[in-house]
Motif scaffolding. Structure first.
Motif, PDB file in Angstrom:
ATOM      1  N   GLY A 253     -12.896   3.016 -21.889  1.00 11.77           N
ATOM      2  CA  GLY A 253     -12.719   2.597 -23.621  1.00 11.77           C
ATOM      3  C   GLY A 253     -11.504   3.108 -23.849  1.00 11.77           C
ATOM      4  O   GLY A 253     -10.401   3.005 -22.234  1.00 11.77           O
TER       5      GLY A 253
ATOM      6  N   TYR B 279     -23.487   7.925 -31.069  1.00 10.14           N
ATOM      7  CA  TYR B 279     -24.235   6.267 -30.784  1.00 10.14           C
ATOM      8  C   TYR B 279     -23.804   5.413 -31.531  1.00 10.14           C
ATOM      9  O   TYR B 279     -25.037   5.034 -32.639  1.00 10.14           O
ATOM     10  CB  TYR B 279     -25.499   5.812 -29.689  1.00 10.14           C
ATOM     11  CG  TYR B 279     -25.728   7.585 -28.439  1.00 10.14           C
ATOM     12  CD1 TYR B 279     -25.655   6.869 -27.386  1.00 10.14           C
ATOM     13  CD2 TYR B 279     -25.965   8.631 -28.993  1.00 10.14           C
ATOM     14  CE1 TYR B 279     -25.695   7.670 -26.492  1.00 10.14           C
ATOM     15  CE2 TYR B 279     -26.082   9.010 -27.559  1.00 10.14           C
ATOM     16  CZ  TYR B 279     -25.564   9.332 -26.437  1.00 10.14           C
ATOM     17  OH  TYR B 279     -25.824   9.555 -25.267  1.00 10.14           O
TER      18      TYR B 279
ATOM     19  N   ASN C  39     -24.501  -0.481 -27.448  1.00 11.88           N
ATOM     20  CA  ASN C  39     -23.236  -0.907 -25.771  1.00 11.88           C
ATOM     21  C   ASN C  39     -22.239  -0.191 -26.804  1.00 11.88           C
ATOM     22  O   ASN C  39     -21.075   0.641 -26.662  1.00 11.88           O
ATOM     23  CB  ASN C  39     -22.789  -2.263 -26.413  1.00 11.88           C
ATOM     24  CG  ASN C  39     -23.589  -2.804 -25.203  1.00 11.88           C
ATOM     25  OD1 ASN C  39     -24.265  -3.563 -26.078  1.00 11.88           O
ATOM     26  ND2 ASN C  39     -23.751  -2.877 -24.233  1.00 11.88           N
ATOM     27  N   TRP C  40     -21.767   0.203 -28.146  1.00 10.96           N
ATOM     28  CA  TRP C  40     -21.094   1.626 -28.745  1.00 10.96           C
ATOM     29  C   TRP C  40     -20.912   2.713 -28.144  1.00 10.96           C
ATOM     30  O   TRP C  40     -22.382   2.582 -29.496  1.00 10.96           O
ATOM     31  CB  TRP C  40     -20.158   0.504 -29.379  1.00 10.96           C
ATOM     32  CG  TRP C  40     -19.498  -1.061 -29.349  1.00 10.96           C
ATOM     33  CD1 TRP C  40     -20.164  -2.359 -29.731  1.00 10.96           C
ATOM     34  CD2 TRP C  40     -17.865  -1.380 -28.840  1.00 10.96           C
ATOM     35  NE1 TRP C  40     -19.299  -2.625 -28.589  1.00 10.96           N
ATOM     36  CE2 TRP C  40     -17.909  -2.361 -28.683  1.00 10.96           C
ATOM     37  CE3 TRP C  40     -16.872  -0.508 -28.452  1.00 10.96           C
ATOM     38  CZ2 TRP C  40     -16.987  -3.139 -28.090  1.00 10.96           C
ATOM     39  CZ3 TRP C  40     -15.697  -1.317 -27.718  1.00 10.96           C
ATOM     40  CH2 TRP C  40     -15.608  -2.414 -28.404  1.00 10.96           C
TER      41      TRP C  40
ATOM     42  N   MET D 187     -18.831   6.459 -30.218  1.00 12.83           N
ATOM     43  CA  MET D 187     -17.943   6.628 -30.358  1.00 12.83           C
ATOM     44  C   MET D 187     -17.904   8.570 -29.942  1.00 12.83           C
ATOM     45  O   MET D 187     -18.804   9.350 -29.855  1.00 12.83           O
ATOM     46  CB  MET D 187     -17.214   6.991 -31.886  1.00 12.83           C
ATOM     47  CG  MET D 187     -15.890   7.172 -32.702  1.00 12.83           C
ATOM     48  SD  MET D 187     -16.027   7.007 -34.370  1.00 12.83           S
ATOM     49  CE  MET D 187     -16.917   8.470 -34.237  1.00 12.83           C
TER      50      MET D 187
ATOM     51  N   ILE E 243     -13.501   5.815 -28.362  1.00 11.28           N
ATOM     52  CA  ILE E 243     -14.105   4.842 -28.440  1.00 11.28           C
ATOM     53  C   ILE E 243     -15.078   3.819 -26.855  1.00 11.28           C
ATOM     54  O   ILE E 243     -13.604   3.629 -26.047  1.00 11.28           O
ATOM     55  CB  ILE E 243     -14.091   2.791 -29.366  1.00 11.28           C
ATOM     56  CG1 ILE E 243     -15.112   2.571 -29.779  1.00 11.28           C
ATOM     57  CG2 ILE E 243     -13.068   2.421 -29.514  1.00 11.28           C
ATOM     58  CD1 ILE E 243     -15.089   2.235 -31.378  1.00 11.28           C
TER      59      ILE E 243
ATOM     60  N   TYR F 152     -17.224   1.219 -24.933  1.00 13.12           N
ATOM     61  CA  TYR F 152     -17.802   0.349 -24.490  1.00 13.12           C
ATOM     62  C   TYR F 152     -19.150   0.341 -22.935  1.00 13.12           C
ATOM     63  O   TYR F 152     -17.906   1.037 -22.398  1.00 13.12           O
ATOM     64  CB  TYR F 152     -17.571  -1.043 -24.174  1.00 13.12           C
ATOM     65  CG  TYR F 152     -18.562  -1.997 -24.359  1.00 13.12           C
ATOM     66  CD1 TYR F 152     -19.360  -2.916 -25.787  1.00 13.12           C
ATOM     67  CD2 TYR F 152     -19.182  -2.713 -23.592  1.00 13.12           C
ATOM     68  CE1 TYR F 152     -20.092  -3.568 -25.815  1.00 13.12           C
ATOM     69  CE2 TYR F 152     -20.022  -3.670 -23.371  1.00 13.12           C
ATOM     70  CZ  TYR F 152     -20.828  -4.063 -24.236  1.00 13.12           C
ATOM     71  OH  TYR F 152     -21.693  -5.440 -23.782  1.00 13.12           O
TER      72      TYR F 152
END
Length: 280
Positions: free
Chosen positions: A46, A234, A238-239, A241, A275, A277
């Motif tokens: 990230g 969440y 997958n992503w 922040m 952010i 992944y």
């Protein structure tokens, strides 16, 4: 903005944006950073953006970007992690205990800082620190997202810059407040020995330059206290922040240094957003 200043901003911004995952560890000349804590995410890549003081003790702020990378070996608790300018390797395959070596690229202080007097001091070169870290992790309520961590980090300059030593001791508390949200509260203290404190906060014939600042000798001690408040979101499988704020107070002799007391501020803030992944 010159190339070195851009590099410094790029690496240090992770500390600003990482409060959600992090607890502190401090690079040298610029504001500092936070130690990313990603137990629940085995592998992630990230980027973070944040704001932090121009140099440690400054009351001028700057903005930048930095990487966040962690790889956990399959079926193990061992991992390799690069957060901004600090590399850590956990050599223990254990859910409760972590231990391993660390390497930190410690920024100095250039003549491009905003303060017109501090900028006329002789520059402090970047250097490399080697050391070790250790964590004890308590999982609460059988939920790996709900945890309490006690940790320590030791740093020794090996680049012949300050020859100084510093240590960080603190805790990190994580609480899932909703299915997609984890809350983080962290705090700790930082010890610096004479060599480190005087090199980065002292003013003497060797470094005063044309600044006109009064001479000052900074001694060893617990010279910083900090607290971090943040959150991990969440966004989907997958992503993720992260958002956070870190407040700290420079204490002891460094707080009385003219670099801080006359030209800066003992209260330091880092804040930002990141952010990433995740690979599960």
């Amino acid at each position: 903005m010159n190339t070195m200043q851009m590099l410094k901003l790029t690496v240090l911004a992770c500390g600003a944006a990482g409060a959600v995952f992090l607890a502190p560890t401090r690079p040298a000349g610029a504001a500092g950073m936070l130690e990313l804590d990603m137990d629940t995410v085995p592998t992630i890549i990230g980027v973070a953006v944040g704001a932090m003081p121009d140099y440690r003790g400054s009351d001028d702020y700057t903005v930048g970007f930095a990487p966040m990378i962690r790889y956990t070996f399959s079926g193990q608790e061992r991992y390799i992690q690069l957060m901004a300018n600090e590399l850590t390797i956990n050599v223990l395959d254990d859910k409760m205990f972590r231990f391993g070596p660390l390497a930190n690229y410690h920024f100095g202080r250039t003549d491009s800082v905003d303060d017109p007097m501090v900028s006329r001091m002789h520059e402090i070169d970047d250097t490399v620190e080697l050391g070790a870290f250790a964590d004890i992790v308590w999982t609460l309520a059988d939920d790996p997202r709900h945890r309490f961590i006690l940790g320590a980090r030791l740093y020794q300059d090996v680049g012949n810059e300050s020859d100084g030593f510093r240590a960080n001791v603190g805790f990190r508390y994580w609480l899932p407040v909703a299915k997609p949200v984890d809350f983080n509260l962290s705090a700790g203290v930082i010890y610096q020995n004479d060599d480190y404190a005087n090199h980065y906060f002292g003013v003497n014939a060797d470094n005063v330059g044309s600044s006109g600042l009064p001479f000052f000798n900074a001694g060893a001690g617990v010279n910083e206290y900090y607290m971090v408040v943040g959150g991990l979101f969440y966004l989907n499988k997958n992503w993720l922040m992260t958002v956070g704020v870190r407040g700290s107070v420079i204490a002891g002799d460094p707080a009385d240094s003219p670099i801080v007391d006359q030209r800066g501020d003992a209260t330091q803030w880092i804040g930002g957003i990141g952010i990433g992944y995740a690979f599960w």
